[in-house]
Enzyme design. Structure first.
Site, PDB file in Angstrom:
ATOM      1  N   HIS A 102       0.838  -1.202   0.000  1.00 34.14           N
ATOM      2  CA  HIS A 102       0.000   0.000   0.000  1.00 34.14           C
ATOM      3  C   HIS A 102       0.877   1.258   0.000  1.00 34.14           C
ATOM      4  O   HIS A 102       2.106   1.196   0.132  1.00 34.14           O
ATOM      5  CB  HIS A 102      -0.994   0.006   1.168  1.00 34.14           C
ATOM      6  CG  HIS A 102      -0.424   0.302   2.521  1.00 34.14           C
ATOM      7  ND1 HIS A 102      -1.211   0.745   3.563  1.00 34.14           N
ATOM      8  CD2 HIS A 102       0.845   0.215   3.009  1.00 34.14           C
ATOM      9  CE1 HIS A 102      -0.455   0.907   4.636  1.00 34.14           C
ATOM     10  NE2 HIS A 102       0.779   0.603   4.338  1.00 34.14           N
TER      11      HIS A 102
ATOM     12  N   CYS B 293       5.562   6.405   4.553  1.00 35.31           N
ATOM     13  CA  CYS B 293       4.400   5.641   4.065  1.00 35.31           C
ATOM     14  C   CYS B 293       3.870   6.204   2.752  1.00 35.31           C
ATOM     15  O   CYS B 293       3.035   5.580   2.104  1.00 35.31           O
ATOM     16  CB  CYS B 293       3.303   5.625   5.114  1.00 35.31           C
ATOM     17  SG  CYS B 293       3.830   4.829   6.649  1.00 35.31           S
TER      18      CYS B 293
ATOM     19  N   HIS C 240       5.075   0.242  -0.228  1.00 39.93           N
ATOM     20  CA  HIS C 240       5.744  -0.666   0.707  1.00 39.93           C
ATOM     21  C   HIS C 240       4.663  -1.675   1.123  1.00 39.93           C
ATOM     22  O   HIS C 240       3.578  -1.656   0.546  1.00 39.93           O
ATOM     23  CB  HIS C 240       6.325   0.095   1.909  1.00 39.93           C
ATOM     24  CG  HIS C 240       5.297   0.742   2.763  1.00 39.93           C
ATOM     25  ND1 HIS C 240       4.628   1.888   2.390  1.00 39.93           N
ATOM     26  CD2 HIS C 240       4.770   0.394   3.952  1.00 39.93           C
ATOM     27  CE1 HIS C 240       3.758   2.222   3.325  1.00 39.93           C
ATOM     28  NE2 HIS C 240       3.820   1.332   4.283  1.00 39.93           N
TER      29      HIS C 240
ATOM     30  N   HIS D  44       3.092  -4.997   4.043  1.00 35.62           N
ATOM     31  CA  HIS D  44       3.004  -5.569   5.381  1.00 35.62           C
ATOM     32  C   HIS D  44       2.474  -7.003   5.327  1.00 35.62           C
ATOM     33  O   HIS D  44       1.758  -7.376   4.401  1.00 35.62           O
ATOM     34  CB  HIS D  44       2.033  -4.752   6.256  1.00 35.62           C
ATOM     35  CG  HIS D  44       2.440  -3.334   6.477  1.00 35.62           C
ATOM     36  ND1 HIS D  44       3.496  -2.990   7.283  1.00 35.62           N
ATOM     37  CD2 HIS D  44       1.950  -2.167   5.988  1.00 35.62           C
ATOM     38  CE1 HIS D  44       3.619  -1.665   7.289  1.00 35.62           C
ATOM     39  NE2 HIS D  44       2.705  -1.138   6.509  1.00 35.62           N
TER      40      HIS D  44
ATOM     41  N   HIS E  82      -1.780 -10.676  -1.261  1.00 37.74           N
ATOM     42  CA  HIS E  82      -0.853 -10.446  -2.366  1.00 37.74           C
ATOM     43  C   HIS E  82      -1.386  -9.377  -3.331  1.00 37.74           C
ATOM     44  O   HIS E  82      -1.068  -9.400  -4.517  1.00 37.74           O
ATOM     45  CB  HIS E  82      -0.529 -11.742  -3.108  1.00 37.74           C
ATOM     46  CG  HIS E  82       0.496 -12.590  -2.397  1.00 37.74           C
ATOM     47  ND1 HIS E  82       0.182 -13.307  -1.274  1.00 37.74           N
ATOM     48  CD2 HIS E  82       1.819 -12.816  -2.634  1.00 37.74           C
ATOM     49  CE1 HIS E  82       1.273 -13.959  -0.856  1.00 37.74           C
ATOM     50  NE2 HIS E  82       2.273 -13.673  -1.664  1.00 37.74           N
TER      51      HIS E  82
ATOM     52  N   GLU F 224      -0.954  -4.312  11.713  1.00 38.59           N
ATOM     53  CA  GLU F 224      -0.235  -3.870  10.516  1.00 38.59           C
ATOM     54  C   GLU F 224       1.237  -4.256  10.630  1.00 38.59           C
ATOM     55  O   GLU F 224       1.885  -4.599   9.639  1.00 38.59           O
ATOM     56  CB  GLU F 224      -0.380  -2.355  10.364  1.00 38.59           C
ATOM     57  CG  GLU F 224       0.073  -1.848   9.005  1.00 38.59           C
ATOM     58  CD  GLU F 224      -0.214  -0.370   8.848  1.00 38.59           C
ATOM     59  OE1 GLU F 224      -1.117  -0.033   8.075  1.00 38.59           O
ATOM     60  OE2 GLU F 224       0.472   0.462   9.492  1.00 38.59           O
TER      61      GLU F 224
END
Lengths: 135, 135, 135, 135, 135, 135
Positions: C15, C34, C40, C42, C81, C125
């Site tokens: 995201h 972010c 990036h 998680h 994914h 997260e």
């Protein structure tokens, strides 16, 4: 460049620790509460570690999905929600201690993993007790 | 008296597993969902283990604070909140599989740790998948 | 006798936190790392908790297998994914913060769970950051 | 068939890292916050790993209950809720770093475990810092 | 749409449980090993949970980085590597039990969080003992 | 100032999910693998949470050692290494689902905890499945 790839898996099962050829008293003295004739059980946490060269084409030692599926078909399908003493053939005459279970898991997976790869199995019987075997 | 000192660290990043020289079909067949052209990502958990003699003066093999700062400057600052494929130079032509990432981390840290010390890197890509490399 | 039944699940995704209607400078000031335009990602750990009466026939509030399958079809298949910004319709115009994701998950599951049952969602997260929403 | 059997245990204690023969300034420079003269403390998590042949009679390498009791009598009773610097004789002249503590634990247990068995000790000082020693 | 945002943090410290106005015998009877005059210590794991409306502009209830920094300046800097009894003013006349520590943490953070937000603190003294306070 | 004090504990046991008054086919349809007549088992992780006023004399809501001993005598001694269906009287006619077990644990402890204190029980049947009950 040999790298170790590890995959965690899970199954739960019932077992009883005892020897048929020992008296109940001797089984109690050696195995204590684990000799309960009505069985007890565990959530077994399993780590399967495969060591080999990185394939320069894919960047994989072994495809994690292949490894996950192998653990499912060979171990989880055979052991999950089972009674080790009554339903898993390898333990018909073998005491299902964590030590013996980890060796059986190793033997079942060893023939499915390429011989040039090393294999190590870690099995948690409880969050505080675990065993490791690498052949 | 060689003791191993280990420090855990954390970074998160995006990546895509594929080879530019393969067709999209072949990449999909080999890498599945990991070949998503829009990327996916992970919280990578890292363990850096350094083995050496205990310094009789300090009682340290290596100062944990020094090791923590080294991991931050060499690995976290380079990888955290980054896209491996687009932003990390080591992966410009290298598929960012967990296996390749762990070797890159090892190589980046190896030259910063005294040669008489051994180094081992463990990298968790997910809580269930991890890789280990020690040179 | 209202009991809460909780099931853990897992997905990973990429995201980017930003608003299209803000300048890059403002996005950077508010969202920092972010706001990386290359994304990036998680490993999201999810806990779905359903509270209701125990069915006296089965001893279940809700069959864990049914709950597991529901989480898979509604959440894992939709998010795993994936790139939240580019591929998940709910976030086409909504910033994919953990707070917004947990509300979307709640809304997706709420209509699939009987109205007399309460629902609470917890979303990790990272191992150190998590959010909770119960409607 | 050598299998490793591991048991986790726990104790908590206070300590201070410093050398009596160094100035306070030098101790501060080397040990930082750990040189607090009023002490600080940790929850130490301990893993004791014993490697040996499986006894064909019992299926055990070592009875986990025996190992658990040994860790209690030799380590927990000696260290738990203690001040390493003031109350544990091994550290009267030895800096209680994690490295030195893990060697002391090894030495205390080594003589209690059969010589044909290997011993490895892992000690977590915090969830992010740990040390390992195997003689 | 009130969402709870939680952040984990860590500090370690020494303490002793006792009352100055009680005899040593009475302190021993009530506090047992925790009354060790030489102190013992813990790795305290802390969870700070803030509940409020999602800001429609940012998608945040509270910026996790702001919350992280607040925990560091108010709690970690004040407590980490400290002796609660001797060095933390709030405990000059207050027994540093987990219950009293969690209330002190709550009070220190409450005035720094907007009044329309709810606050809850969870503090792990050991992996098996923890306390929660929400005002 | 009501604070919640929580203590984790552990037991392992065998069980089978089924109703004696249903056909094997119906039991299989509803309970699947959990209806194995030879039983399976789990490591149950238990959290007992007691909420009450802090005693201004001691700084305790409840002495953790008292709570630990109560869990041992009432729950661990009754359930550990047992077969729920065959050996635990409360389940002679009650299906030992996680939901029913958590209510039985609550009922067994409720009468031992002062009425002005609240009680909540959380029971993990596996690392991914857990239930909570508070009366």
């Amino acid at each position: 460049m040999r790298v170790t790839v590890s995959r965690k898996a899970h199954f739960n099962a019932a077992h009883r620790l005892y020897r048929k050829d020992w008296s109940h008293e001797k089984n109690d003295a050696i195995f204590g509460k684990c000799n309960n004739p009505n069985f007890h059980g565990h959530n077994y946490e399993l780590i399967v570690s495969v060591t080999g060269e990185i394939d320069p084409e894919t960047g994989y030692v072994i495809d994690m999905k292949v490894l996950k599926d192998l653990i499912k078909s060979e171990i989880e399908d055979a052991f999950d929600h089972k009674n080790f003493n009554l339903e898993v053939p390898e333990f018909a005459e073998l005491n299902p201690t964590a030590e013996n279970i980890v060796v059986v898991i190793y033997d079942k997976l060893r023939s499915k993993i390429k011989t040039e790869m090393d294999l190590e199995i870690t099995l948690f019987e409880t969050p505080r007790n675990f065993v490791t075997y690498s052949g």
